[in-house]
Design a protein around this motif. Structure first.
Motif, PDB file in Angstrom:
ATOM      1  N   VAL A 269       0.824  -1.208   0.000  1.00  0.00           N
ATOM      2  CA  VAL A 269       0.000   0.000   0.000  1.00  0.00           C
ATOM      3  C   VAL A 269       0.858   1.259   0.000  1.00  0.00           C
ATOM      4  N   GLN A 270       2.070   1.169   0.519  1.00  0.00           N
ATOM      5  CA  GLN A 270       2.947   2.337   0.509  1.00  0.00           C
ATOM      6  C   GLN A 270       3.630   2.555  -0.841  1.00  0.00           C
ATOM      7  N   GLN A 271       3.444   1.610  -1.748  1.00  0.00           N
ATOM      8  CA  GLN A 271       3.984   1.770  -3.109  1.00  0.00           C
ATOM      9  C   GLN A 271       2.887   2.043  -4.137  1.00  0.00           C
ATOM     10  N   ASP A 272       1.643   1.969  -3.704  1.00  0.00           N
ATOM     11  CA  ASP A 272       0.511   2.185  -4.599  1.00  0.00           C
ATOM     12  C   ASP A 272       0.007   3.617  -4.430  1.00  0.00           C
ATOM     13  N   ASP A 273      -0.109   4.343  -5.534  1.00  0.00           N
ATOM     14  CA  ASP A 273      -0.470   5.761  -5.464  1.00  0.00           C
ATOM     15  C   ASP A 273      -1.818   5.992  -4.808  1.00  0.00           C
ATOM     16  N   PHE A 274      -2.731   5.049  -4.959  1.00  0.00           N
ATOM     17  CA  PHE A 274      -4.060   5.207  -4.370  1.00  0.00           C
ATOM     18  C   PHE A 274      -4.007   5.157  -2.848  1.00  0.00           C
ATOM     19  N   TYR A 275      -3.129   4.312  -2.310  1.00  0.00           N
ATOM     20  CA  TYR A 275      -3.088   4.078  -0.862  1.00  0.00           C
ATOM     21  C   TYR A 275      -1.948   4.800  -0.142  1.00  0.00           C
ATOM     22  N   LYS A 276      -0.914   5.147  -0.859  1.00  0.00           N
ATOM     23  CA  LYS A 276       0.293   5.663  -0.217  1.00  0.00           C
ATOM     24  C   LYS A 276       0.009   6.902   0.625  1.00  0.00           C
ATOM     25  N   ASP A 277       0.460   6.871   1.862  1.00  0.00           N
ATOM     26  CA  ASP A 277       0.405   8.010   2.791  1.00  0.00           C
ATOM     27  C   ASP A 277      -1.016   8.446   3.159  1.00  0.00           C
ATOM     28  N   ASN A 278      -2.028   7.643   2.850  1.00  0.00           N
ATOM     29  CA  ASN A 278      -3.384   7.985   3.292  1.00  0.00           C
ATOM     30  C   ASN A 278      -4.156   6.730   3.716  1.00  0.00           C
ATOM     31  N   THR A 279      -3.410   5.741   4.231  1.00  0.00           N
ATOM     32  CA  THR A 279      -4.012   4.466   4.605  1.00  0.00           C
ATOM     33  C   THR A 279      -3.670   4.120   6.047  1.00  0.00           C
ATOM     34  N   TYR A 280      -4.701   3.690   6.785  1.00  0.00           N
ATOM     35  CA  TYR A 280      -4.542   3.286   8.175  1.00  0.00           C
ATOM     36  C   TYR A 280      -4.647   1.774   8.296  1.00  0.00           C
ATOM     37  N   PHE A 281      -3.775   1.193   9.104  1.00  0.00           N
ATOM     38  CA  PHE A 281      -3.900  -0.203   9.505  1.00  0.00           C
ATOM     39  C   PHE A 281      -4.321  -0.224  10.975  1.00  0.00           C
ATOM     40  N   ILE A 282      -5.415  -0.923  11.277  1.00  0.00           N
ATOM     41  CA  ILE A 282      -5.840  -1.155  12.655  1.00  0.00           C
ATOM     42  C   ILE A 282      -5.807  -2.667  12.854  1.00  0.00           C
ATOM     43  N   ILE A 283      -4.991  -3.127  13.802  1.00  0.00           N
ATOM     44  CA  ILE A 283      -4.718  -4.558  13.966  1.00  0.00           C
ATOM     45  C   ILE A 283      -5.053  -4.967  15.397  1.00  0.00           C
ATOM     46  N   THR A 284      -5.806  -6.055  15.533  1.00  0.00           N
ATOM     47  CA  THR A 284      -6.219  -6.487  16.871  1.00  0.00           C
ATOM     48  C   THR A 284      -6.563  -7.970  16.853  1.00  0.00           C
ATOM     49  N   THR A 285      -7.157  -8.438  17.948  1.00  0.00           N
ATOM     50  CA  THR A 285      -7.582  -9.834  18.062  1.00  0.00           C
ATOM     51  C   THR A 285      -8.986  -9.899  18.640  1.00  0.00           C
ATOM     52  N   ASP A 286      -9.641 -11.035  18.453  1.00  0.00           N
ATOM     53  CA  ASP A 286     -11.037 -11.174  18.880  1.00  0.00           C
ATOM     54  C   ASP A 286     -11.171 -11.565  20.349  1.00  0.00           C
ATOM     55  N   HIS A 287     -10.133 -12.118  20.932  1.00  0.00           N
ATOM     56  CA  HIS A 287     -10.149 -12.514  22.347  1.00  0.00           C
ATOM     57  C   HIS A 287      -8.745 -12.901  22.753  1.00  0.00           C
ATOM     58  N   GLY A 288      -8.523 -12.968  24.063  1.00  0.00           N
ATOM     59  CA  GLY A 288      -7.269 -13.504  24.572  1.00  0.00           C
ATOM     60  C   GLY A 288      -7.401 -14.990  24.816  1.00  0.00           C
ATOM     61  N   ARG A 289      -6.511 -15.514  25.647  1.00  0.00           N
ATOM     62  CA  ARG A 289      -6.596 -16.924  26.025  1.00  0.00           C
ATOM     63  C   ARG A 289      -5.856 -17.116  27.341  1.00  0.00           C
ATOM     64  N   GLY A 290      -5.847 -18.346  27.847  1.00  0.00           N
ATOM     65  CA  GLY A 290      -5.252 -18.612  29.146  1.00  0.00           C
ATOM     66  C   GLY A 290      -3.770 -18.307  29.209  1.00  0.00           C
ATOM     67  N   GLU A 291      -3.270 -18.178  30.435  1.00  0.00           N
ATOM     68  CA  GLU A 291      -1.901 -17.734  30.646  1.00  0.00           C
ATOM     69  C   GLU A 291      -0.885 -18.863  30.711  1.00  0.00           C
ATOM     70  N   GLY A 292      -1.321 -20.111  30.802  1.00  0.00           N
ATOM     71  CA  GLY A 292      -0.338 -21.177  30.936  1.00  0.00           C
ATOM     72  C   GLY A 292      -0.958 -22.547  30.865  1.00  0.00           C
TER      73      GLY A 292
END
Length: 362
Positions: A269-292
């Motif tokens: 996206v940073q090499q594509d003129d349509f997306y470059k410098d005007n695109t947001y990535f929001i990254i997450t997960t749907d839930h956690g899990r146990g610790e051990g």
């Protein structure tokens, strides 16, 4: 003389139209990306040595060779180099609870369908969404909200490894195209899409309901190249399924591979003129899990009986995102993601539908 003036006027109108189109195309684009069931501990604390030494890891030496380090910071960078070399430098990272940075679910189910509903709609709905069954979601997602508005109609798309996503997004009602599970790409196909259609079932089919993430990734990337949608949702799924299988080494390798897929998409996206410098990535997960490995805290599990399954994390990267890196002493909730997307795209939103406050990114 009239003909000359008419031509000048037509040229002027054409330039105005081209300028307006270019300006429209320079409005924000958003890629929402989820990694199913990835713990905050694995993002922030590096390789979990207790799980490496447990029966959940088959090749302990190889996993240590790949991802161990002299410090948690060195280890986590080996696991997720894009997160720690790019997002940590140019974006914002939330969810390291050892630093008081907290991201939590508001739904009490603590498994996938309720988690994705909360991410996509901005609200928990425990009264109606209490299973992972293939029931069409009655709630309106931010994807549907955008697709129903004229400036974004036909410019929204979703790609997912898990085959329940057409129901979560309610593709029939929303009109949002969803390619999920082992669906083929449709329409006028590129050579690569034809190849992906052919290959996805020739590769090992580990789970009938979840295809390998590499296919989801490249179906999405090819669609993005051809159609330049303004709002894209990509839901990777391998991590959760490897975890449920008790395969810690494959879970960690999948996390590492997904980080590389996200890096590949960001580079594109940073090499594509349509997306470059005007695109947001929001990254997450749907839930956690146990610790051990303890009962009610098993790493393989999540759900309302599992301690820590409500704890998640969040990463944000984009042109107007203040370069904060890893945060401390902050409390965020998963239901803030949909209103943040709505804010970035300037959607006309129903305040009864999305009530949580958007994140302050600048």
């Amino acid at each position: 003389m009239m003909k000359i003036r008419t031509r000048i006027l037509l040229v002027a109108v054409l330039f105005m139209w081209v300028g307006a189109t270019a300006q429209m195309d320079k409005t924000a684009n958003v890629f929402l990306i989820t990694l199913d069931g990835v713990r905050w501990q694995d993002v922030y604390q590096g390789l979990d040595t207790a799980l490496v030494q447990s029966n959940y890891t088959e090749d302990k030496d190889l996993l240590n060779k790949m991802f161990s380090g002299s410090s948690p910071e060195e280890s986590r960078e080996k696991i997720m180099p894009f997160f720690w070399n790019t997002i940590a430098k140019d974006g914002q990272l939330y969810g390291n609870r050892t630093k008081g940075s907290k991201v939590d679910l508001t739904n009490k189910m603590l498994f996938s369908y309720p988690g994705y509903n909360e991410i996509l709609t901005g609200k928990a709905d425990d009264a109606h969404i209490d299973s992972n069954d293939k029931n069409y979601n009655k709630n309106v997602t931010v994807l549907e909200l955008a697709n129903k508005q004229e400036k974004y109609t036909g410019k929204v798309a979703a790609f997912a490894s898990w085959d329940v996503f057409p129901f979560i997004i309610n593709d029939k009602r929303s009109g949002v195209p969803v390619n999920a599970g082992y669906m083929n790409a449709k329409g006028a196909l590129s050579e690569r899409e034809q190849f992906l259609n052919e290959m996805q079932r020739q590769a090992p089919v580990i789970w009938e309901s979840v295809r390998l993430d590499v296919f989801t990734h490249h179906f999405a990337k090819e669609y993005v190249k051809k159609n330049h949608p303004k709002l894209v949702y990509i839901a990777y799924g391998e991590t959760d399924d490897f975890a449920h299988g008790g395969l810690f080494d494959l879970y960690m390798k999948a996390l590492h591979n997904t980080d590389a897929l996200i890096a590949d998409l960001w580079q594109y996206v940073q090499q594509d003129d349509f997306y470059k410098d005007n695109t947001y990535f929001i990254i997450t997960t749907d839930h956690g899990r146990g610790e051990g490995v303890r009962e009610h805290a098993k790493w393989t599990d999540h759900g309302k009986e599992v301690q820590g399954a409500e704890h998640t994390w969040l990463a944000i990267l984009g042109p107007k995102v203040k370069q904060v890196g890893e945060t401390d002493n902050v409390q965020l909730f998963t239901n803030q993601i949909a209103p943040t997307i709505s804010e970035l795209l300037h959607l006309e939103r129903d305040t009864k539908m999305i009530t949580a406050k958007p994140l302050f990114l600048e």
